[in-house]
Design a protein around this motif. Structure first.
Motif, short mmCIF file in Angstrom:
data_model
loop_
_atom_site.label_atom_id
_atom_site.label_comp_id
_atom_site.label_asym_id
_atom_site.label_seq_id
_atom_site.Cartn_x
_atom_site.Cartn_y
_atom_site.Cartn_z
N GLU A 76 41.01 40.99 -28.75
CA GLU A 76 41.33 42.27 -28.11
C GLU A 76 41.85 43.27 -29.14
O GLU A 76 41.43 44.43 -29.16
N ALA A 77 42.77 42.82 -30.01
CA ALA A 77 43.32 43.70 -31.04
C ALA A 77 42.24 44.15 -32.01
O ALA A 77 42.19 45.33 -32.40
N LEU A 78 41.36 43.24 -32.38
CA LEU A 78 40.26 43.58 -33.30
C LEU A 78 39.33 44.61 -32.67
O LEU A 78 38.96 45.61 -33.31
N LEU A 79 38.96 44.41 -31.41
CA LEU A 79 38.06 45.36 -30.75
C LEU A 79 38.71 46.73 -30.59
O LEU A 79 38.04 47.76 -30.74
N LYS A 80 40.01 46.77 -30.32
CA LYS A 80 40.72 48.05 -30.24
C LYS A 80 40.68 48.77 -31.59
O LYS A 80 40.49 49.99 -31.65
N ALA A 81 40.86 48.01 -32.68
CA ALA A 81 40.81 48.61 -34.02
C ALA A 81 39.41 49.14 -34.32
O ALA A 81 39.26 50.23 -34.90
#
Length: 144
Positions: A76-81
Motif C-alpha cells: 500500500e505504501a509503495l503504491l501510494k509513493a
C-alpha cells in the motif's frame, strides 16, 4: 488476500507448472501477474506473488514481512509513493534468469512511466523465487 477470503500463503495465482520443464513459462507468468498488479494498482494481485515470510532489501536495509498484513501495508505504501510520482505504467526486461530445481534467481530491469510516456523511475531488482507446490513465488527481493 485472495477473493475467496481464505488465509493466503502467497500463492493465490495458479502460475506454476508441475515440472522444471515448464518453470521458465511459469516464472514468466509470475512476473506478468506482478507487473499487472502494479499497472492496475492491485494490492492483492501483487501480494499473491509472494511467499511468506518474504524479505525485501531496499535502501541498504532488509525488511522481513512475516504475514499478509505486513506485506499489504508495505505494498500500500509503495503504491501510494508511485501514485504520488505519477507512475501509470511499469515495464521490465529480464536481465538474467537461472532455475535450479525448485528455486530460481531472476534479475529484472524496471522502467516506470507517467501517463505521457515519460520515464519516472528506472531500477534493477534481483529476485529469489521458490516453487510452492505448482506455483512459483517471490521469496526475496534485493532492490538496487
Amino acid at each position: 488476500m485472495n477473493s475467496g477470503g481464505a488465509e493466503n500463503t502467497g500463492n493465490g495465482h495458479a502460475n506454476g507448472a508441475g515440472s522444471n520443464e515448464g518453470a521458465e513459462e511459469a516464472i514468466a507468468q509470475l512476473f506478468d501477474d506482478y507487473q499487472a498488479g502494479f499497472n492496475d494498482y492491485d494490492i492483492d494481485r501483487i501480494c499473491d506473488c509472494f511467499a511468506l515470510p518474504a524479505v525485501i532489501w531496499q535502501h541498504e536495509k532488509g525488511h522481513v514481512f512475516a504475514d499478509d498484513e505486513e506485506l499489504i501495508e508495505n505494498v500500500e505504501a509503495l503504491l501510494k509513493a508511485l501514485e504520488k510520482e505519477g507512475v501509470t505504467h511499469s515495464d521490465f526486461q529480464v536481465v538474467s534468469s537461472h532455475v535450479s530445481g525448485s528455486s530460481a534467481l531472476v534479475t529484472l530491469d524496471w522502467s516506470q512511466e507517467s501517463a505521457d510516456g515519460e520515464t519516472v523511475l528506472e531500477f534493477t531488482c534481483h529476485y529469489q523465487l521458490i516453487q510452492d507446490g505448482v506455483d512459483w513465488v517471490i521469496a526475496s527481493i534485493v532492490n538496487e
